[in-house]
Design an enzyme around this catalytic site. Structure first.
Site, PDB file in Angstrom:
ATOM      1  N   GLY A 248       0.821  -1.200   0.000  1.00 16.78           N
ATOM      2  CA  GLY A 248       0.000   0.000   0.000  1.00 16.78           C
ATOM      3  C   GLY A 248       0.853   1.247   0.000  1.00 16.78           C
TER       4      GLY A 248
ATOM      5  N   ASP B 297     -10.604   9.696   8.736  1.00 18.42           N
ATOM      6  CA  ASP B 297     -10.446   9.217   7.358  1.00 18.42           C
ATOM      7  C   ASP B 297     -10.941   7.782   7.228  1.00 18.42           C
ATOM      8  OD1 ASP B 297      -9.824   9.296   4.703  1.00 18.42           O
ATOM      9  OD2 ASP B 297      -7.680   8.960   4.966  1.00 18.42           O
TER      10      ASP B 297
END
Lengths: 184, 319
Positions: free
Chosen positions: B11, B128
């Protein structure tokens, strides 16, 4: 049980006036303060840690703190951050032996860490080197920073007397003048 | 870093790269987050300090576990996390061809909200939350909240924080409208959007631009006004000249969802942040109350039953 009932009744609900103010986060204020209480004991240091230090004493610590207060003013940082700076300095000194001439460096780096933590990005390393009259080098600052973070294991979010004072002040619904005074 | 072997990149985020890794001592597979060092002059990046100092004190089954923090003299920082191979986004795409089982959705929602409540009770806003930040452990059927790169610890009363948070489609209206302050309610909105996404596999409010996105929200939830949300019209980005939309009936969007679920969703997607349900109250919502007879059958199918297990877990944190 009966005693408890009697005592609990007159307690005023200090948060009810904030029910419509979402910024007070009424839903969680009790949980957060309960949590603060819980971690308070591991985040404060005993008042008598200085004898363990071979090169510095209480007086030097006092001078350091005075200087930090001054620097804090100069950078116009929030009150809360001063409390955190003092807390972190003390916790570090309670765990690590520091030479007298490095004491100011420790204070500087703590201030840097607190500013980073609080997202106030004003004093950068250059500023700090400047206010210490270039007594230290950048390399020393960065080394101590790493040592501090590793020593404290990143336990930065500690409750300081400031957060408790805020709550007490709210309970007493005190005037602003007294509020300002109380933070001295 | 001798203890760990860096593997392939799994990622890439705004602040660092995540690798798969191996703990050479225990043979445990881990995730290793390496922070970018943009600025060697000023030492440890503040995002590193924030993320680690928050994660270090979180102990909850629905929050990803931090295992280790390693630094070297070159001022490179690595955070070692437990490794989970799947996130909710991928799970929906690869494992589920069409729709998700109703009880799976309920079960995932319960876990997300438990994790979010834990954060809020420990004065942390995630800021988030999106499906790809929710990791899934298929074997244990556990969902874990990850990536606290945008998270913040708050104080009472809250002060103004950065407005540039939360991936657009999951961003709460008060942030879109430019409100200078926002609260833990922004996380609840995001979870509401994730709920809707699990139900239909589509983003409920998908707009190409910020204004388009706002218009989409208003067209479904109704245009907010001073009566439904005091102060809304004076927010910096309150759009002038938008039609007065009336709130749609959410049932029509989610025909398969039970009435209690529709009610919970509408409470989580309440436009006015002051009236939006908190994670704590959401967990007590009728949607999560079990029906008595069905319960027994479902229990056998599920490996782990979180709804009964997690009544009060405030006490399992150990600073």
């Amino acid at each position: 049980v009966e005693m408890k009932d009697i005592f609990e009744e007159p307690v005023m609900d200090i948060d009810s006036c904030d029910a419509k103010n979402p910024l007070a986060v009424v839903d969680y204020v009790h949980n957060v303060y309960a949590y603060y209480r819980k971690i308070e004991s591991c985040s404060s240091v005993s008042t008598s840690y200085t004898p363990q230090q071979s090169d510095i004493n209480e007086k030097m610590r006092a001078v350091l703190i005075d200087w930090l207060v001054e620097v804090h003013h100069k950078f116009e940082l929030r009150d809360k951050m001063l409390f955190l700076t003092v807390n972190i300095t003390d916790r570090f000194l309670a765990q690590q032996g520091v030479a007298q001439k490095k004491l100011q460096l420790v204070g500087l780096v703590t201030m840097l860490l607190v500013c980073k933590y609080e997202e106030v990005l004003v004093p950068v390393v250059d500023d700090l080197l400047f206010i210490s009259d270039k007594a230290y080098t950048r390399k020393e600052v960065l080394e101590i920073e790493r040592l501090m973070l590793n020593t404290l294991q990143f336990h930065m979010l500690v409750p300081t007397p400031y957060v408790f004072m805020r709550r007490y002040l709210k309970i007493c619904s005190i005037q602003q003048k007294l509020e300002l005074l109380s933070f001295f | 870093m001798e203890k760990y072997k860096l593997g392939k990149v799994i990622g890439i985020g705004a602040y660092g790269i995540v690798h798969r890794g191996l703990n050479l001592e225990t043979n445990q597979i881990v995730a290793i987050k390496r922070f970018y060092t943009f600025d060697c002059k000023n030492g440890v990046p503040y995002t590193t300090i924030q993320e680690i100092s928050m994660l270090i004190e979180m102990y909850h089954i629905n929050i990803v576990k931090l295992l280790d923090v390693i630094s070297n003299t070159k001022n490179e920082w690595y955070i070692i996390f437990e490794y989970l191979d799947l996130d909710l986004e991928k799970y929906m795409v690869t494992y589920l061809k069409d729709s998700m089982e109703k009880h799976t959705i309920k079960y995932i929602m319960h876990q997300i909200l438990s994790g979010v409540m834990y954060c809020h009770k420990h004065r942390i806003m995630h800021r988030d939350l999106t499906p790809d930040k929710l990791l899934i452990d298929l074997n244990a059927s556990v969902v874990k909240i990850a990536d606290f790169g945008m998270a913040r610890a708050f104080d009472f009363p809250l002060r103004a924080y950065s407005p540039e948070v939360v991936t657009t489609w999951y961003r709460a209206p008060e942030i879109l409208l430019g409100s200078p302050v926002y609260t833990t309610a922004v996380d609840v909105w995001s979870v509401g959007c994730i709920f809707a996404k699990m139900l239909t596999r589509q983003n409920l409010f998908a707009g190409a631009s910020k204004n388009e996105h706002l218009r989409k929200i208003f067209s479904i939830m109704g245009t907010p006004n001073e009566r439904t949300w005091p102060g809304v019209t004076s927010l910096p980005y309150y759009p002038a000249g938008l039609p007065e939309y009336y709130p749609e009936n959410l049932e029509e969007f989610f025909p398969d969802l039970e009435p209690a679920g529709v009610d919970l969703l509408s409470e989580m997607l309440c436009m006015n942040p002051a009236r939006r349900i908190s994670a704590h109250r959401a967990l007590q919502h009728a949607y999560f109350k079990k029906k008595k007879r069905k319960e027994k059958k479902e229990k056998k199918m599920m490996i782990l039953d979180p709804i009964e297990e997690e009544k009060e877990e405030e006490d399992d944190d150990d600073p």
